[in-house]
Design a protein around this motif. Sequence first.
Motif, PDB file in Angstrom:
ATOM      1  N   GLU A 460      54.091  56.293  47.520  1.00 55.38           N
ATOM      2  CA  GLU A 460      54.331  55.206  48.458  1.00 55.38           C
ATOM      3  C   GLU A 460      53.409  55.467  49.645  1.00 55.38           C
ATOM      4  N   GLU A 461      52.236  54.837  49.610  1.00 54.80           N
ATOM      5  CA  GLU A 461      51.204  55.107  50.613  1.00 54.80           C
ATOM      6  C   GLU A 461      50.745  53.767  51.169  1.00 54.80           C
ATOM      7  N   SER A 462      50.908  53.578  52.468  1.00 58.37           N
ATOM      8  CA  SER A 462      50.779  52.252  53.067  1.00 58.37           C
ATOM      9  C   SER A 462      49.455  52.010  53.759  1.00 58.37           C
ATOM     10  N   THR A 463      48.483  52.911  53.618  1.00 58.03           N
ATOM     11  CA  THR A 463      47.196  52.725  54.282  1.00 58.03           C
ATOM     12  C   THR A 463      46.093  52.598  53.240  1.00 58.03           C
ATOM     13  N   ALA A 464      44.877  52.566  53.708  1.00 54.84           N
ATOM     14  CA  ALA A 464      43.725  52.446  52.805  1.00 54.84           C
ATOM     15  C   ALA A 464      43.107  53.809  52.518  1.00 54.84           C
ATOM     16  N   TRP A 465      43.897  54.855  52.538  1.00 52.18           N
ATOM     17  CA  TRP A 465      43.389  56.196  52.228  1.00 52.18           C
ATOM     18  C   TRP A 465      42.681  56.164  50.871  1.00 52.18           C
ATOM     19  N   PRO A 466      41.445  56.636  50.793  1.00 50.43           N
ATOM     20  CA  PRO A 466      40.718  56.549  49.517  1.00 50.43           C
ATOM     21  C   PRO A 466      41.146  57.641  48.539  1.00 50.43           C
ATOM     22  N   GLY A 467      41.196  57.269  47.262  1.00 51.30           N
ATOM     23  CA  GLY A 467      41.403  58.268  46.223  1.00 51.30           C
ATOM     24  C   GLY A 467      42.821  58.766  46.068  1.00 51.30           C
ATOM     25  N   VAL A 468      43.806  57.951  46.393  1.00 50.99           N
ATOM     26  CA  VAL A 468      45.196  58.381  46.210  1.00 50.99           C
ATOM     27  C   VAL A 468      45.472  58.662  44.738  1.00 50.99           C
ATOM     28  N   THR A 469      44.924  57.820  43.857  1.00 47.37           N
ATOM     29  CA  THR A 469      45.143  58.012  42.419  1.00 47.37           C
ATOM     30  C   THR A 469      43.907  58.577  41.726  1.00 47.37           C
ATOM     31  N   ALA A 470      42.970  59.098  42.488  1.00 54.14           N
ATOM     32  CA  ALA A 470      41.818  59.779  41.891  1.00 54.14           C
ATOM     33  C   ALA A 470      42.216  61.205  41.514  1.00 54.14           C
ATOM     34  N   PRO A 471      41.619  61.759  40.450  1.00 54.06           N
ATOM     35  CA  PRO A 471      41.971  63.133  40.043  1.00 54.06           C
ATOM     36  C   PRO A 471      41.652  64.140  41.144  1.00 54.06           C
ATOM     37  N   THR A 472      42.401  65.215  41.164  1.00 62.77           N
ATOM     38  CA  THR A 472      42.141  66.274  42.140  1.00 62.77           C
ATOM     39  C   THR A 472      40.779  66.912  41.900  1.00 62.77           C
ATOM     40  N   SER A 473      40.299  66.861  40.667  1.00 61.98           N
ATOM     41  CA  SER A 473      38.974  67.417  40.377  1.00 61.98           C
ATOM     42  C   SER A 473      37.865  66.635  41.065  1.00 61.98           C
ATOM     43  N   TYR A 474      38.180  65.400  41.482  1.00 63.99           N
ATOM     44  CA  TYR A 474      37.236  64.581  42.253  1.00 63.99           C
ATOM     45  C   TYR A 474      37.668  64.488  43.721  1.00 63.99           C
ATOM     46  N   ASN A 475      38.487  65.447  44.131  1.00 63.58           N
ATOM     47  CA  ASN A 475      38.994  65.530  45.499  1.00 63.58           C
ATOM     48  C   ASN A 475      39.950  64.405  45.847  1.00 63.58           C
ATOM     49  N   GLY A 476      40.510  63.767  44.817  1.00 62.74           N
ATOM     50  CA  GLY A 476      41.554  62.787  45.059  1.00 62.74           C
ATOM     51  C   GLY A 476      42.891  63.476  45.287  1.00 62.74           C
ATOM     52  N   LEU A 477      43.895  62.680  45.620  1.00 64.56           N
ATOM     53  CA  LEU A 477      45.227  63.266  45.815  1.00 64.56           C
ATOM     54  C   LEU A 477      45.910  63.578  44.488  1.00 64.56           C
ATOM     55  N   GLY A 478      45.466  62.931  43.411  1.00 62.13           N
ATOM     56  CA  GLY A 478      45.983  63.279  42.093  1.00 62.13           C
ATOM     57  C   GLY A 478      47.227  62.539  41.661  1.00 62.13           C
ATOM     58  N   PHE A 479      47.643  61.506  42.407  1.00 65.54           N
ATOM     59  CA  PHE A 479      48.764  60.696  41.948  1.00 65.54           C
ATOM     60  C   PHE A 479      48.339  59.856  40.745  1.00 65.54           C
ATOM     61  N   GLY A 480      49.320  59.448  39.941  1.00 61.80           N
ATOM     62  CA  GLY A 480      49.018  58.571  38.815  1.00 61.80           C
ATOM     63  C   GLY A 480      49.034  57.111  39.204  1.00 61.80           C
ATOM     64  N   LEU A 481      49.921  56.758  40.140  1.00 66.57           N
ATOM     65  CA  LEU A 481      50.075  55.378  40.575  1.00 66.57           C
ATOM     66  C   LEU A 481      50.325  55.337  42.081  1.00 66.57           C
ATOM     67  N   LYS A 482      50.045  54.191  42.671  1.00 63.45           N
ATOM     68  CA  LYS A 482      50.279  53.976  44.103  1.00 63.45           C
ATOM     69  C   LYS A 482      50.938  52.617  44.298  1.00 63.45           C
ATOM     70  N   TRP A 483      51.934  52.567  45.166  1.00 63.63           N
ATOM     71  CA  TRP A 483      52.523  51.284  45.520  1.00 63.63           C
ATOM     72  C   TRP A 483      51.502  50.423  46.248  1.00 63.63           C
ATOM     73  N   ASN A 484      51.396  49.158  45.807  1.00 60.45           N
ATOM     74  CA  ASN A 484      50.455  48.212  46.402  1.00 60.45           C
ATOM     75  C   ASN A 484      51.153  47.443  47.522  1.00 60.45           C
ATOM     76  N   MET A 485      51.160  48.058  48.706  1.00 62.46           N
ATOM     77  CA  MET A 485      51.849  47.449  49.836  1.00 62.46           C
ATOM     78  C   MET A 485      51.116  46.201  50.342  1.00 62.46           C
ATOM     79  N   GLY A 486      49.791  46.171  50.169  1.00 62.72           N
ATOM     80  CA  GLY A 486      49.028  45.003  50.585  1.00 62.72           C
ATOM     81  C   GLY A 486      49.421  43.777  49.788  1.00 62.72           C
ATOM     82  N   TRP A 487      49.513  43.930  48.457  1.00 60.32           N
ATOM     83  CA  TRP A 487      49.950  42.817  47.610  1.00 60.32           C
ATOM     84  C   TRP A 487      51.318  42.328  48.040  1.00 60.32           C
TER      85      TRP A 487
END
Length: 728
Positions: A460-487
Amino acid sequence: MTAAAPAPVPVDRDTLRAVAYGTSYDPHGVLGAHPGADGVTVRVLRPFAESVVVVTDEGHHPAVHEDEGIWVAVLPGTSVPDYRLDVTYGGTTTRDDDPYRFLPTVRELDQHLIREGRHETLWTVLGANVQHYPGAMGAVTGTSFAVWAPNARAVRVIGDFNHWQGRTHAMRSLGDSGVWELFVPGVAGGERYKYELLGPDGTWLQKADPLAKGTEVPPATASVVVESNYSWTDDEWISHRTSTDPHDQPLSVYEVHLGSWRAGASYREAAEQLTAYVQQMGFTHVELMPVAEHPYGPSWGYQVTSYFAPTSRFGHPDDFRYLVDCLHRAGIGVIVDWVPGHFPKDSWALAQFDGTALYEHPDPLLGEHPDWGTYIFNFGRNEVRNFLVANATYWLEEFHVDGLRVDAVASMLYLDYSRQPGQWRPNKYGGRENLDAIAFMQEANATAYRRTPGILMIAEESTAWPGVTAPTSYNGLGFGLKWNMGWMNDTLRYLAEDPVNRRWHHGEITFSMVYAYSEQYVLPISHDEVVHGKGSLYERMPGDHWQKIAGVRALLAYQWTHPGKQLIFMGQEFAQQKEWSEARGLDWYLLDDPGHTGVQRSLAALNAVYRAHPALWELDHSPEGFEWITSDDAEHNVLAYLRKGRAGTKPVAVVVNFAGAPHEGYRLALPSGGRWTEVYNSDAEEFYGSGVGNLGAVTSEAVPHHGRAFSASVRVPPLGAVIFTPEG
């Protein structure tokens, strides 16, 4: 001459006194059995006893009172035998066991892993764990208590078993690991306990166990020893989960607050009732608002005091296991809300646990949340990070849950979250990012996905932080899914407009596709959207009762066909009229109204269509899975689009009309000719609609439209949606 009595291993008086009053950091160094020159010295602490006899297979050995309730006996030989104690109080003798005759239950390897912050099954060594040991004088069952309190001067365990007097159950310090440990024979599941800690300032504190697996029912605050006897029956579910990637599978989630879904229902009652209802409605998953123990009910579970204990409000932890098991046997997944971002300041819980800022960051600019009046975890401390990472693993492994929805991720990511200039301190690079919190989330996600294949970690991430669901190997946070608060925000704001005005806000309803593939999204209409004066979905819709009901049906159809997974909060599936309150149950009586029943039926039908058509979920996270038919028909308040799957998957054409009037003869461009079946119509009469439809199918003709070679003339219902698939 008479032989001199064997001399016990000597201990100075100050040390004896410290042990006698439970203020020693090493009571095992005095109490228990210790080989010496004249035999094995056994010292036991039994204040107020009239006599103590050490009993072995070889005989009875009367002990002598030494000082302040400490009794001593010297046994012949050089090896330590198995022994028990006959203790007499008030003329009554009972057979007892000695907590101080046992080796540490926390091994050196465990201590090393704790220091390093890498003990992935921390709950198996810390907390209260029931143990069973064989012995020459009979098997022993008891509970190992272990707690991390590195700054305490002494720690004692108190509970039902010692009348809440900790003097006789002082714990030993296991060196620089900061762990204190004691095995107490005879303590079984169901017994209440706490820790007494002597802080650096000389003050005794009484604290609940941070790794308690059970608790008293709030507002009582004691921890409870738990021994699970549950036998799982969901092997088939777990096997399928392990071999499946849930991110490209259908995911429609029913969010539930257990305390108010059916007010008063236990875990076991919910297991029967909730499972049957969710199965009837066709949801793939249930998401439970936090079930970890929390003292204040109106916090909805988001202020946790016992991270390893399912709330006792609804039953035993094994009853919670039964709930998960029942849902799994019915083919329904279970997601649990997880709250690692903050914890309350209750003095009996984690706050200032050993008399110092232990779990919370000692710097108030980093350790206190200005909005919620809570503490923030010290994410950079090995043991604290380990506590949280292991807690995520615990829920996934011990309770077989299929995913964790991580609450308030943004509050962890930013050092200046809810803070004004001067109230926060930049990181070492001068930025506003909380580097320790980022590293913690990356580790938690990587560990969860590695240890438990097939699960979901959802932010549940409400900002435009990049890479929330990007793999940790690419320096992402490694989540599988993110709530789309904008939608969610854009959609609800658009639908609050009267249909006659929506043409001027058309960009709000189409904007989500600009960034739809920037992350892997869940589309949420959660509990947060139907509280605090926001009103229910029904209340937000303009118009009379029929129009409100139709608006909710249209929204759900749009949500279920938009790229991304779906989540809706309980009650909205039948257009609950009032705002949700945790203090009362849902307004199930509304189902006596055909309009509300119609919404419920429409969503059950929508879930069936959703599951049956892979085009609606196979490529949720790929631009190849979506294609606009028309995005700019603001004049008619219409959206039309294609959902597509992998090769060989039938496409799905969707038309959503947010206008209050039907559109007759609406020309719909299609990718191929022939008959297209109407597989869903939110305006069907069985859903309390007006029945504007297409008699089961339309014919796509070689009439070019919107850049396509084929099109069909369709009837589009008012405040409604229709879904078509090609025949053959």
